[in-house]
Write a protein that holds these residues in place. Structure first.
Motif, mmCIF file in Angstrom:
data_model
loop_
_atom_site.group_PDB
_atom_site.id
_atom_site.type_symbol
_atom_site.label_atom_id
_atom_site.label_comp_id
_atom_site.label_asym_id
_atom_site.label_seq_id
_atom_site.Cartn_x
_atom_site.Cartn_y
_atom_site.Cartn_z
ATOM 1 N N THR A 22 -16.961 7.636 27.992
ATOM 2 C CA THR A 22 -16.216 6.447 28.461
ATOM 3 C C THR A 22 -17.160 5.409 29.059
ATOM 4 N N SER A 23 -18.089 5.921 29.866
ATOM 5 C CA SER A 23 -19.073 4.990 30.465
ATOM 6 C C SER A 23 -19.927 4.325 29.390
ATOM 7 N N LEU A 24 -20.323 5.137 28.396
ATOM 8 C CA LEU A 24 -21.127 4.576 27.312
ATOM 9 C C LEU A 24 -20.331 3.556 26.529
ATOM 10 N N GLU A 25 -19.024 3.856 26.316
ATOM 11 C CA GLU A 25 -18.192 2.907 25.592
ATOM 12 C C GLU A 25 -18.056 1.605 26.372
ATOM 13 N N GLN A 26 -17.961 1.731 27.692
ATOM 14 C CA GLN A 26 -17.892 0.521 28.529
ATOM 15 C C GLN A 26 -19.187 -0.298 28.430
ATOM 16 N N LEU A 27 -20.297 0.438 28.435
ATOM 17 C CA LEU A 27 -21.584 -0.273 28.324
ATOM 18 C C LEU A 27 -21.705 -0.954 26.963
ATOM 19 N N ARG A 28 -21.245 -0.256 25.930
ATOM 20 C CA ARG A 28 -21.285 -0.886 24.607
ATOM 21 C C ARG A 28 -20.382 -2.120 24.557
ATOM 22 N N GLY A 29 -19.221 -2.008 25.233
ATOM 23 C CA GLY A 29 -18.334 -3.177 25.283
ATOM 24 C C GLY A 29 -18.982 -4.352 26.022
ATOM 25 N N LYS A 30 -19.653 -4.007 27.135
ATOM 26 C CA LYS A 30 -20.361 -5.076 27.851
ATOM 27 C C LYS A 30 -21.479 -5.676 27.000
ATOM 28 N N LEU A 31 -22.161 -4.776 26.246
ATOM 29 C CA LEU A 31 -23.216 -5.259 25.376
ATOM 30 C C LEU A 31 -22.647 -6.177 24.298
ATOM 31 N N HIS A 32 -21.452 -5.766 23.759
ATOM 32 C CA HIS A 32 -20.814 -6.601 22.758
ATOM 33 C C HIS A 32 -20.428 -7.956 23.340
ATOM 34 N N GLU A 33 -19.907 -7.959 24.560
ATOM 35 C CA GLU A 33 -19.562 -9.218 25.219
ATOM 36 C C GLU A 33 -20.803 -10.078 25.459
ATOM 37 N N THR A 34 -21.864 -9.394 25.833
ATOM 38 C CA THR A 34 -23.115 -10.131 26.070
ATOM 39 C C THR A 34 -23.619 -10.768 24.792
ATOM 40 N N LEU A 35 -23.514 -10.005 23.668
ATOM 41 C CA LEU A 35 -23.950 -10.564 22.384
ATOM 42 C C LEU A 35 -23.098 -11.773 22.000
ATOM 43 N N GLN A 36 -21.756 -11.636 22.176
ATOM 44 C CA GLN A 36 -20.898 -12.759 21.842
ATOM 45 C C GLN A 36 -21.172 -13.971 22.738
ATOM 46 N N LYS A 100 -17.914 -7.626 11.239
ATOM 47 C CA LYS A 100 -18.683 -8.321 12.272
ATOM 48 C C LYS A 100 -19.087 -7.372 13.392
ATOM 49 N N VAL A 101 -18.140 -6.478 13.761
ATOM 50 C CA VAL A 101 -18.445 -5.498 14.801
ATOM 51 C C VAL A 101 -19.513 -4.533 14.305
ATOM 52 N N ALA A 102 -19.441 -4.172 13.024
ATOM 53 C CA ALA A 102 -20.468 -3.284 12.470
ATOM 54 C C ALA A 102 -21.835 -3.961 12.493
ATOM 55 N N ALA A 103 -21.827 -5.251 12.173
ATOM 56 C CA ALA A 103 -23.105 -5.983 12.225
ATOM 57 C C ALA A 103 -23.612 -6.069 13.654
ATOM 58 N N ASP A 104 -22.667 -6.228 14.620
ATOM 59 C CA ASP A 104 -23.086 -6.291 16.025
ATOM 60 C C ASP A 104 -23.661 -4.956 16.467
ATOM 61 N N ARG A 105 -23.052 -3.864 15.979
ATOM 62 C CA ARG A 105 -23.599 -2.547 16.337
ATOM 63 C C ARG A 105 -25.007 -2.372 15.805
ATOM 64 N N ASP A 106 -25.224 -2.821 14.572
ATOM 65 C CA ASP A 106 -26.591 -2.742 14.032
ATOM 66 C C ASP A 106 -27.553 -3.629 14.828
ATOM 67 N N GLU A 107 -27.077 -4.804 15.190
ATOM 68 C CA GLU A 107 -27.940 -5.727 15.946
ATOM 69 C C GLU A 107 -28.232 -5.180 17.344
ATOM 70 N N ALA A 108 -27.213 -4.502 17.949
ATOM 71 C CA ALA A 108 -27.395 -3.927 19.285
ATOM 72 C C ALA A 108 -28.454 -2.849 19.260
ATOM 73 N N LEU A 120 -33.773 -2.525 36.175
ATOM 74 C CA LEU A 120 -32.579 -2.913 35.442
ATOM 75 C C LEU A 120 -32.263 -1.971 34.304
ATOM 76 N N LYS A 121 -33.223 -1.133 33.915
ATOM 77 C CA LYS A 121 -32.978 -0.181 32.829
ATOM 78 C C LYS A 121 -32.205 1.042 33.309
ATOM 79 N N GLU A 122 -32.199 1.273 34.624
ATOM 80 C CA GLU A 122 -31.461 2.407 35.169
ATOM 81 C C GLU A 122 -29.988 2.058 35.323
ATOM 82 N N LYS A 123 -29.166 3.087 35.393
ATOM 83 C CA LYS A 123 -27.736 2.882 35.574
ATOM 84 C C LYS A 123 -27.493 2.401 36.989
ATOM 85 N N LEU A 124 -26.761 1.315 37.111
ATOM 86 C CA LEU A 124 -26.516 0.712 38.409
ATOM 87 C C LEU A 124 -25.067 0.932 38.805
ATOM 88 N N THR A 125 -24.888 1.007 40.084
ATOM 89 C CA THR A 125 -23.515 1.071 40.594
ATOM 90 C C THR A 125 -22.921 -0.330 40.534
#
Length: 394
Positions: A22-36, A100-108, A120-125
Motif C-alpha cells: 500500500t505504501s509503495l502504491e502510494q509512492l507510485r501514485g505520488k510519483l505519477h502525480e509528480t510526473l504529470q 499512457k500510464v504504462a508509458a509513465d511506469r516505464d518512464e518512472a 531525501l532518498k530515505e523514507k520520510l514521515t
C-alpha cells in the motif's frame, strides 16, 4: 501450538507486506502525480542514460549552444518532450490498461535519482515530508521573488539596436575623419616642401649674388680678388624655423665676427647684402639715406662706382648724401631749402646731363682739331671725354 504460531506469524507478515505494498502504491501514485505535474509545468526530469545538459533558456535551448536559433526551432522534439506533449491529460496510476500510464511506469523506472540528496532518498514521515516540502517551497518562492524583482527592461532590444546603429554611424564618421586627417597631413607636407623649396631658392640666389656683389665692391688695383661674404643657416632641415648668419671678410683680413668690423666695413657689407636681396625680386628704384656717413674716401669711391653701374643697368637710385663725390657722379640734383618769406620749404632741381652733352661736344671739337694737326690715334682717344655717371642724388 506451533501451527497457531505459524499462522499468527504468517498473518503478521501478510499484513506487513500489504502495508508495504500500500505504501509503495502510494509512492507510485505520488510519483505519477509528480510526473504529470512536471509535464504541465514543463519541467525536465533527469533520466538514466541522458547526456548531461547545461543550463537551458526559457525556450529550452542550452546556453552556449553554437547553433543558430533557426536551426534550434527546426530540430525535432526529444522523446521526453514528445511524451510530455502527448501526456498532458490526467490519468491514474491504477489504470494499468491505459497506454499512457504504462508509458509513465516505464518512464518512472528510468528516472535518475543519483543527483538527489541522501536524506531525501530515505523514507520520510509525514512531518519530515512537510518540512522538506516547505523548504523547497520557500526556496522556490525566494527564487520567484528574485526573478520578479529583476524587472527586465522590455525596451532593451530597441535600445541595443539604436546604440548599434549609432556605433556604425560613429565608425563611418571616424573613417571619414581619418581620411580627412591623412589628406590634411599630405597637404601640409606638400606646402612644407614648397615653402622649403622657395626659401632655399631665394637663399641660394641671394648667397651667390652676395659673394659676387661684395667682391665687386671691395676689389681694387691692390686687391683684385676683393673680399668674401656669405650666408649660413642655423637649421638646414627646416631653415625657415631658425636664423641665419652673415659673415664678411674684407680684402687681406682674417675671418672676424661682424661686430669686430669697422663702421665703413659694416656699411659696405650691408649694402652688398641689400643689393643681393634686391637682385632676387628687383624693385624699380632704390632710396638710400646717407649710407655714406661712415665711409672713407676709398670705400666711398667704390660704393659710388657700383651704384653708378647698377643705376645704368636695372634700377634707379635716389641717394640722400652730403658728400661731393656723390654729387659729381649723379644725373641730377634735388636740393631742399627754407623759404624765409613763406616760412616753408622749397625744392630746387638741377639736370647735370646737359653739362655732360656740352662736354661731349667740346671733346669732339678737340678730337677733330687734333686730327687736323696730325695727332696720333692715342692722343685723340685721350682727348675724348667719357659720359658723366648717372646717379640721382639729393
Amino acid at each position: 501450538k506451533d501451527f497457531k504460531e505459524s499462522q499468527s506469524e504468517r498473518s503478521k507478515v501478510s499484513k506487513a507486506v500489504t502495508a508495504e505494498e500500500t505504501s509503495l502504491e502510494q509512492l507510485r501514485g505520488k510519483l505519477h502525480e509528480t510526473l504529470q505535474k512536471a509535464r504541465v509545468e514543463k519541467v525536465e526530469l533527469p533520466m538514466i542514460g541522458d547526456q548531461p545538459r547545461g543550463r537551458r533558456t526559457r525556450s529550452g535551448r542550452n546556453l552556449g549552444d553554437s547553433s543558430d536559433e533557426d536551426e534550434d526551432e527546426s530540430e525535432e522534439l526529444q522523446p521526453s518532450e514528445q511524451r510530455t506533449v502527448n501526456s498532458l491529460e490526467p490519468t491514474q496510476w491504477s489504470q494499468g490498461s491505459n497506454p499512457k500510464v504504462a508509458a509513465d511506469r516505464d518512464e518512472a523506472e528510468k528516472l535518475d535519482f543519483s543527483g538527489m540528496r541522501a536524506d531525501l532518498k530515505e523514507k520520510l514521515t509525514d512531518r519530515e515530508e512537510r518540512k522538506v516540502r516547505k523548504e523547497f517551497e520557500d526556496a522556490r518562492a525566494k527564487i520567484e521573488a528574485e526573478i520578479e524583482g529583476m524587472a527586465p527592461n522590455m525596451k532593451a532590444h530597441e535600445a541595443f539596436s539604436a546604440i548599434t546603429e549609432k556605433l556604425k554611424d560613429s565608425g563611418t564618421d571616424f573613417e571619414k575623419a581619418k581620411q580627412n586627417a591623412r589628406k590634411a597631413v599630405a597637404e601640409f607636407q606638400r606646402i612644407k616642401n614648397e615653402r622649403t623649396r622657395r626659401f632655399m631658392d631665394a637663399f641660394n640666389h641671394i648667397d651667390e649674388s652676395l659673394k659676387t656683389i661684395y667682391r665687386d665692391m671691395t676689389k681694387s688695383s691692390k686687391h683684385p680678388l676683393g673680399g668674401n661674404a656669405y650666408l649660413s643657416l642655423d637649421d638646414s632641415e627646416e631653415p625657415y624655423k631658425g636664423g641665419m648668419k652673415f659673415n664678411a671678410m674684407p680684402p687681406m683680413k682674417r675671418f672676424r665676427d661682424m661686430e669686430q668690423l669697422s663702421g665703413g666695413e659694416k656699411t659696405v657689407a650691408a649694402l652688398a647684402l641689400l643689393f643681393a636681396i634686391h637682385s632676387f625680386h628687383p624693385a624699380p628704384f632704390f632710396v638710400m639715406d646717407e649710407v655714406d656717413a661712415a665711409l672713407d674716401n676709398v670705400n666711398l669711391l667704390k660704393v659710388c662706382n657700383y651704384i653708378q653701374q647698377r643705376s645704368r643697368a636695372d634700377c634707379q637710385c635716389i641717394v640722400i648724401s652730403l658728400k661731393d663725390m656723390f654729387y659729381e657722379r649723379s644725373d641730377s640734383l634735388v636740393g631742399i631749402c627754407k623759404d624765409v618769406g613763406t616760412n616753408s620749404s622749397q625744392t630746387m632741381t638741377l639736370d647735370l646731363t646737359q653739362y655732360d652733352k656740352k662736354d661731349e661736344k667740346k671733346g669732339k671739337k678737340r678730337s677733330r682739331r687734333a686730327v687736323s694737326e696730325g695727332g696720333t690715334p692715342s692722343k685723340r682717344q685721350a682727348l675724348e671725354l667719357s659720359p658723366a655717371p648717372t646717379i640721382t642724388t639729393q
